[in-house]
Design an enzyme around this catalytic site. Sequence first.
Site, short mmCIF file in Angstrom:
data_model
loop_
_atom_site.label_atom_id
_atom_site.label_comp_id
_atom_site.label_asym_id
_atom_site.label_seq_id
_atom_site.Cartn_x
_atom_site.Cartn_y
_atom_site.Cartn_z
CD GLU A 146 56.24 -84.64 77.48
OE1 GLU A 146 57.09 -84.43 78.37
OE2 GLU A 146 56.52 -85.09 76.36
CG HIS A 149 58.83 -87.89 81.04
ND1 HIS A 149 59.63 -89.01 80.94
CD2 HIS A 149 58.54 -87.53 79.75
CE1 HIS A 149 59.84 -89.32 79.68
NE2 HIS A 149 59.18 -88.44 78.93
CD GLU A 200 60.89 -89.90 75.99
OE1 GLU A 200 59.73 -89.86 75.54
OE2 GLU A 200 61.37 -89.00 76.71
#
Length: 334
Positions: A146, A149, A200
């Site tokens: 995460e 990102h 991703e």
Amino acid sequence: MTQADDVVSIRKLSVDSVDKSRRIRLPGLDPDAFRHPLDRRATRTLQRVPGFDRAVAKYIEWGVERTQYVENTASGVKVGPRQLPGIYAVLREACAVLDIPEPELFVRHGPVDAYTAGHNHPYLVLFTGLIDIMDDDELLAVVGHELGHIKCGHVLYGTMARIVGGAMGVGLARKANAIVGNLAAFGLGAGLAAWSRKAELTADRAAMLTVQDPDPCVRMMMKLAGGATRWLDQMNPDAFLEQARLLDDMADESMLARFHRLRIRATGSHPLAVERARYFDEWLHEDEPRKILGGTYAVRAGSRRCLACEKSARPTERFCGVCGTGLAVWTTTA
């Protein structure tokens, strides 16, 4: 050196030689040092879609991210030194390794899932279903994913993709629904979904650089695909990776199988589970991850690198933490 030896060397460099409580830090790490080529290409393609700039401007103008933030503050548990300190320690460790500021972190009751939002003020959300089936290293891999990102600038487009896909539909303000309509009018839904699948792959690389051991990352992907609390001790990461090869064999043999795989790919916001693991496994067999963990990587503009031993450091440091060389031989890398 064989491909298997490559993976073993990564593990030995990052785990055997470094205490897990003090993983290798990667100061100044430029996200392009580990960004997946498909992510880079998909981003360029998305930005060329007519109306994309206008849609982004409207998203920011209408403040949808603020609506989501308020929802999480009202419905979740905000993690910190006095609230779920074990999970907070995982966040701090991941931020220290990837060299990014600490975002806020919320835990919410829900499925096996996690996401990052907040373009201007990023925050992470972990759902209890995910936390319950991950061990400590796997949870660190999730948080590193995460944070990847955030580091790679995925948050704005990723949040827009979730809104268009309906994943965040419950509880959004009316303006969010208006944005969905505008994005559909601009024809951006498919482009955002395609971009999201590629992003991703980059975030999975960030997970490995955070944990610095490939095994928890593959286990994390496997559990996201089909983890069941009762049977976790019987799950086999090697068998999971073999599924990707089987899927390729099926596609080679049958036109119908290729069609179905393309259909499934086109409707999801994430890569196919086993293909995601295969892309990750392929990266482990390249030189890039070993070089990064060894301290050889591109750094952001304004970061410093020691000319004596080539290690990176924060701009504020006066001496190299590895060889002790003074400020006179530091250079700023653009």
